[in-house]
Design an enzyme around this catalytic site. Structure first.
Site, PDB file in Angstrom:
ATOM      1  N   ASP A 121       0.869  -1.191   0.000  1.00  0.00           N
ATOM      2  CA  ASP A 121       0.000   0.000   0.000  1.00  0.00           C
ATOM      3  C   ASP A 121       0.894   1.226   0.000  1.00  0.00           C
ATOM      4  O   ASP A 121       1.647   1.442   0.953  1.00  0.00           O
ATOM      5  CB  ASP A 121      -0.906  -0.016   1.232  1.00  0.00           C
ATOM      6  CG  ASP A 121      -1.947   1.087   1.201  1.00  0.00           C
ATOM      7  OD1 ASP A 121      -2.005   1.821   0.197  1.00  0.00           O
ATOM      8  OD2 ASP A 121      -2.699   1.226   2.181  1.00  0.00           O
TER       9      ASP A 121
ATOM     10  N   ASP B 106      -3.183   1.991  -5.919  1.00  0.00           N
ATOM     11  CA  ASP B 106      -1.881   2.003  -5.238  1.00  0.00           C
ATOM     12  C   ASP B 106      -1.748   0.871  -4.216  1.00  0.00           C
ATOM     13  O   ASP B 106      -0.922   0.942  -3.319  1.00  0.00           O
ATOM     14  CB  ASP B 106      -1.682   3.345  -4.532  1.00  0.00           C
ATOM     15  CG  ASP B 106      -2.643   3.533  -3.371  1.00  0.00           C
ATOM     16  OD1 ASP B 106      -3.837   3.250  -3.538  1.00  0.00           O
ATOM     17  OD2 ASP B 106      -2.196   3.955  -2.287  1.00  0.00           O
ATOM     18  N   GLU B 107      -2.544  -0.171  -4.398  1.00  0.00           N
ATOM     19  CA  GLU B 107      -2.585  -1.240  -3.404  1.00  0.00           C
ATOM     20  C   GLU B 107      -2.630  -2.589  -4.109  1.00  0.00           C
ATOM     21  O   GLU B 107      -3.300  -2.748  -5.122  1.00  0.00           O
ATOM     22  CB  GLU B 107      -3.841  -1.052  -2.550  1.00  0.00           C
ATOM     23  CG  GLU B 107      -3.840  -1.765  -1.233  1.00  0.00           C
ATOM     24  CD  GLU B 107      -5.075  -1.378  -0.409  1.00  0.00           C
ATOM     25  OE1 GLU B 107      -5.280  -2.011   0.633  1.00  0.00           O
ATOM     26  OE2 GLU B 107      -5.821  -0.468  -0.826  1.00  0.00           O
TER      27      GLU B 107
END
Length: 251
Positions: free
Chosen positions: A126, A216-217
């Site tokens: 993350d 973004d993970e």
């Protein structure tokens, strides 16, 4: 002493506690609402030193009377009602002898424990304040001031802004009450998508079948990578972080 006082003293009973007024009930209900208004990002990184009671008061007063406030009040009332029903059911169950049920549950848990596969190493990745971090690459002057991305609603904010209680999912006008000097930038999904692709190119080296949870993970199974490169999971993750920063300048 009045006749009523004499009667209560002679009977040996203390005066009955007065029923709460409507105002007192409303105050109690709004205590839960104030906590509810703090939102799900309460425990996010950068929020640990924030005076959450002060923040909740500011959010409450800033949003009072708005459609947002009314909607959150309605949701909080529903949640409170559900909790009351659950607690009532709990009190009912506590009066039942659950000894045999608990024993069967323990046996089932032990059975499941024996079947667990702990041979795989799965990593959750993350990025830190992703949208804000990407904007700071183009605007380095914003690295040291409170900054957020999103106008009507904040999608993320940097760690300087989080110190004031600002967080993702917060209404912009509320965030400005918490931090009047907050700088809000408009969203630029094209820019964030390009940066996310740079990060994913690194992730694919460790697990070509990684699963994205958001821009973004991601989740990666690095078991095979560690075996092929004779690395421990900690070593592989440290290397991955360094490669992401080298390629994308993102942490």
């Amino acid at each position: 002493m009045t006749n009523d006082d004499t009667l209560q003293t002679n009977s040996g009973h203390a005066p009955a506690s007065p029923l709460p007024t409507k105002t007192e009930v409303a105050v109690a209900e709004h205590d839960t609402l104030k906590y509810h208004l703090l939102g799900p990002s309460l425990t996010k990184a950068g929020q640990d030193a924030v005076d959450q009671q002060k923040v909740s008061e500011i959010i409450y007063n800033a949003s009072k009377g708005s459609k947002f406030f009314n909607n959150e009040e309605y949701k909080d009332q529903n949640l409170t009602h559900k909790i009351e029903k659950i607690l009532a059911r709990k009190r009912q169950l506590e009066r039942i002898d659950l000894t045999s049920d608990l024993r069967r549950a323990d046996e089932y848990i032990a059975e499941l424990e024996l079947s667990r596969d702990l041979s795989q190493t799965v990593v959750h990745v993350d990025c830190d304040a992703f949208y804000a971090a990407v904007e700071e690459l183009d605007h380095p002057e914003l690295k040291h001031v409170p900054m957020a991305v999103g106008k009507g609603v904040l999608t993320t904010c940097n760690y300087h802004a989080r110190k004031y209680g600002c967080r993702s999912g917060m209404a912009g006008f509320v965030a400005m009450k918490l931090c009047p000097q907050l700088i809000c930038l408009p969203l630029n999904f094209e820019k964030y998508t390009k940066k996310a692709q740079e990060v994913r190119e690194v992730l694919a080296q460790y697990d070509p079948r990684f699963q994205s949870a958001s821009m973004d993970e991601a989740y990666l199974n690095i078991t095979q990578y560690c075996a092929d490169h004779e690395m421990t999971p900690d070593e592989a993750v440290s290397q991955l972080r360094a490669q992401v920063f080298e390629k994308a300048k993102i942490t």
